[in-house]
Design a protein around this motif. Structure first.
Motif, PDB file in Angstrom:
ATOM      1  N   GLN A  83      15.651  36.202  -1.737  1.00 26.70           N
ATOM      2  CA  GLN A  83      15.268  36.858  -2.986  1.00 26.70           C
ATOM      3  C   GLN A  83      14.000  37.655  -2.710  1.00 26.70           C
ATOM      4  OE1 GLN A  83      14.897  34.106  -6.324  1.00 26.70           O
ATOM      5  NE2 GLN A  83      16.219  32.646  -5.254  1.00 26.70           N
ATOM      6  N   ASP A  84      13.856  38.845  -3.313  1.00 30.00           N
ATOM      7  CA  ASP A  84      12.621  39.602  -3.082  1.00 30.00           C
ATOM      8  C   ASP A  84      12.188  40.364  -4.318  1.00 30.00           C
ATOM      9  OD1 ASP A  84      13.845  42.245  -3.114  1.00 30.00           O
ATOM     10  OD2 ASP A  84      14.542  41.901  -1.074  1.00 30.00           O
ATOM     11  N   SER A  85      11.004  40.950  -4.214  1.00 32.89           N
ATOM     12  CA  SER A  85      10.379  41.642  -5.339  1.00 32.89           C
ATOM     13  C   SER A  85      11.047  42.974  -5.659  1.00 32.89           C
ATOM     14  CB  SER A  85       8.890  41.865  -5.054  1.00 32.89           C
ATOM     15  OG  SER A  85       8.698  42.521  -3.808  1.00 32.89           O
ATOM     16  N   LEU A  86      11.991  43.425  -4.843  1.00 31.00           N
ATOM     17  CA  LEU A  86      12.768  44.630  -5.142  1.00 31.00           C
ATOM     18  C   LEU A  86      14.006  44.301  -5.964  1.00 31.00           C
ATOM     19  CD1 LEU A  86      12.724  46.387  -1.630  1.00 31.00           C
ATOM     20  CD2 LEU A  86      11.166  46.756  -3.555  1.00 31.00           C
ATOM     21  N   ALA A 102       9.272  45.460   5.749  1.00 29.32           N
ATOM     22  CA  ALA A 102       8.235  45.132   4.766  1.00 29.32           C
ATOM     23  C   ALA A 102       7.504  46.369   4.268  1.00 29.32           C
ATOM     24  CB  ALA A 102       7.252  44.129   5.364  1.00 29.32           C
ATOM     25  N   GLY A 103       7.355  47.383   5.136  1.00 26.56           N
ATOM     26  CA  GLY A 103       6.752  48.642   4.728  1.00 26.56           C
ATOM     27  C   GLY A 103       5.406  48.467   4.049  1.00 26.56           C
ATOM     28  N   THR A 104       5.223  49.139   2.912  1.00 27.33           N
ATOM     29  CA  THR A 104       3.940  49.096   2.202  1.00 27.33           C
ATOM     30  C   THR A 104       3.680  47.756   1.528  1.00 27.33           C
ATOM     31  OG1 THR A 104       5.053  50.081   0.294  1.00 27.33           O
ATOM     32  CG2 THR A 104       3.875  51.579   1.773  1.00 27.33           C
ATOM     33  N   GLY A 105       4.702  46.906   1.447  1.00 27.77           N
ATOM     34  CA  GLY A 105       4.494  45.575   0.887  1.00 27.77           C
ATOM     35  C   GLY A 105       5.689  45.061   0.116  1.00 27.77           C
ATOM     36  N   ILE A 106       6.029  43.801   0.348  1.00 26.94           N
ATOM     37  CA  ILE A 106       7.147  43.176  -0.354  1.00 26.94           C
ATOM     38  C   ILE A 106       6.871  41.677  -0.428  1.00 26.94           C
ATOM     39  CG2 ILE A 106       8.480  42.829   1.786  1.00 26.94           C
ATOM     40  CD1 ILE A 106      11.021  43.427   0.150  1.00 26.94           C
ATOM     41  N   ARG A 107       7.326  41.057  -1.488  1.00 26.41           N
ATOM     42  CA  ARG A 107       7.286  39.593  -1.603  1.00 26.41           C
ATOM     43  C   ARG A 107       8.721  39.084  -1.507  1.00 26.41           C
ATOM     44  NH1 ARG A 107       2.928  36.895  -3.380  1.00 26.41           N
ATOM     45  NH2 ARG A 107       4.220  35.278  -4.356  1.00 26.41           N
ATOM     46  N   HIS A 108       8.900  37.997  -0.776  1.00 28.83           N
ATOM     47  CA  HIS A 108      10.256  37.454  -0.656  1.00 28.83           C
ATOM     48  C   HIS A 108      10.213  35.940  -0.551  1.00 28.83           C
ATOM     49  CE1 HIS A 108      10.746  36.553   3.862  1.00 28.83           C
ATOM     50  NE2 HIS A 108       9.485  36.826   3.680  1.00 28.83           N
ATOM     51  N   ALA A 109      11.359  35.325  -0.826  1.00 30.40           N
ATOM     52  CA  ALA A 109      11.557  33.889  -0.662  1.00 30.40           C
ATOM     53  C   ALA A 109      12.833  33.690   0.130  1.00 30.40           C
ATOM     54  CB  ALA A 109      11.658  33.206  -2.019  1.00 30.40           C
TER      55      ALA A 109
END
Length: 239
Positions: A83-86, A102-109
């Motif tokens: 799961q991620d912030s996108l 990940a690029g400029t930034g991402i949160r994931h589980a």
């Protein structure tokens, strides 16, 4: 085994890897990671992390951030749910691969929602450039399609049209080799190969490796991988 071969191929026995047991997570680190630090094992070419993770049933990594890294997950047994912030969500099963830029930034589980332990390789590759829009993708790769050969599973090169895309000068390959059979892999000068037999005992140019040992290989000449037992091979070829 010649002296030249020995100098090109460094065996990193499984027992020598960094180790962290968190109960729900039993991890081995091929490269310096978290509390494990070895100045000689900071990276290999563009490969920064290769973690050999065992994730207990109904557990996993809660949401956390990344940036400027290509993160590849090769599932060996069980399954992992992403799961991620996108807004992306997906379940990747044994033998299949997921990639996250990940690029400029991402949160994931990453959760093991199964009733069995999930085992996987988590591989981080340094991107060819910082920044960029983060992204995620996954793809099934039936093991039968890579019997007796190495198949490109993820790649930063346009020629590898069937592979998952990463933004790095690297490619991930996988293959299964039956006992007594061999495959040859060639790479250009200046390349860095890192190879791990997920299962089975192998030889690389006559040098023996046990399951889950690491092989740090200097590119520029062909290598021959021979299976002593039925083996599943994972290889990263990077600058």
């Amino acid at each position: 085994m010649s002296t030249t071969t020995a100098s090109r191929i460094e065996r990193r026995p499984f027992a020598s890897l960094g180790h962290a047991d968190h109960g729900w997570l039993n991890a081995r680190h091929h490269f310096s990671f978290a509390d494990y630090y070895d100045e000689a094992r900071m990276h290999w070419g563009a490969i920064r992390v290769w973690n050999d993770d065992e994730i207990g049933p109904r557990s996993g990594f809660p949401p956390h951030p990344h940036s400027d890294m290509e993160i590849i997950t090769y599932v060996r047994t069980g399954a992992i749910t992403h799961q991620d912030s996108l807004g992306n969500k997906g379940r990747t099963e044994a033998g299949d691969v997921q990639v996250m830029s990940a690029g400029t930034g991402i949160r994931h589980a990453e959760y093991n929602l199964e009733d069995e332990t999930t085992t996987l390789f988590q591989i981080w590759v340094i991107p060819r450039a910082r920044g960029g829009q983060p992204s995620w993708g996954a793809k099934p790769f039936p093991k039968g399609d890579r019997s007796g050969k190495l198949v490109v599973l993820a790649s930063g090169y346009d020629d590898d049209k069937e592979a998952l895309r990463i933004r790095a000068d690297a490619r991930l390959l996988g293959g299964t080799i039956k006992a007594g059979e061999s495959v040859t892999y060639d790479s250009g000068e200046g390349r860095h190969l890192y190879l791990v037999p997920a299962t089975g005992r192998i030889e690389i140019d006559g040098q023996p490796f046990e399951a889950r040992d690491g092989a740090a290989i200097i590119g520029g000449a062909p290598i021959t991988i021979t299976a002593i037992e039925d083996a599943e091979i994972v290889l990263v070829d990077s600058i």
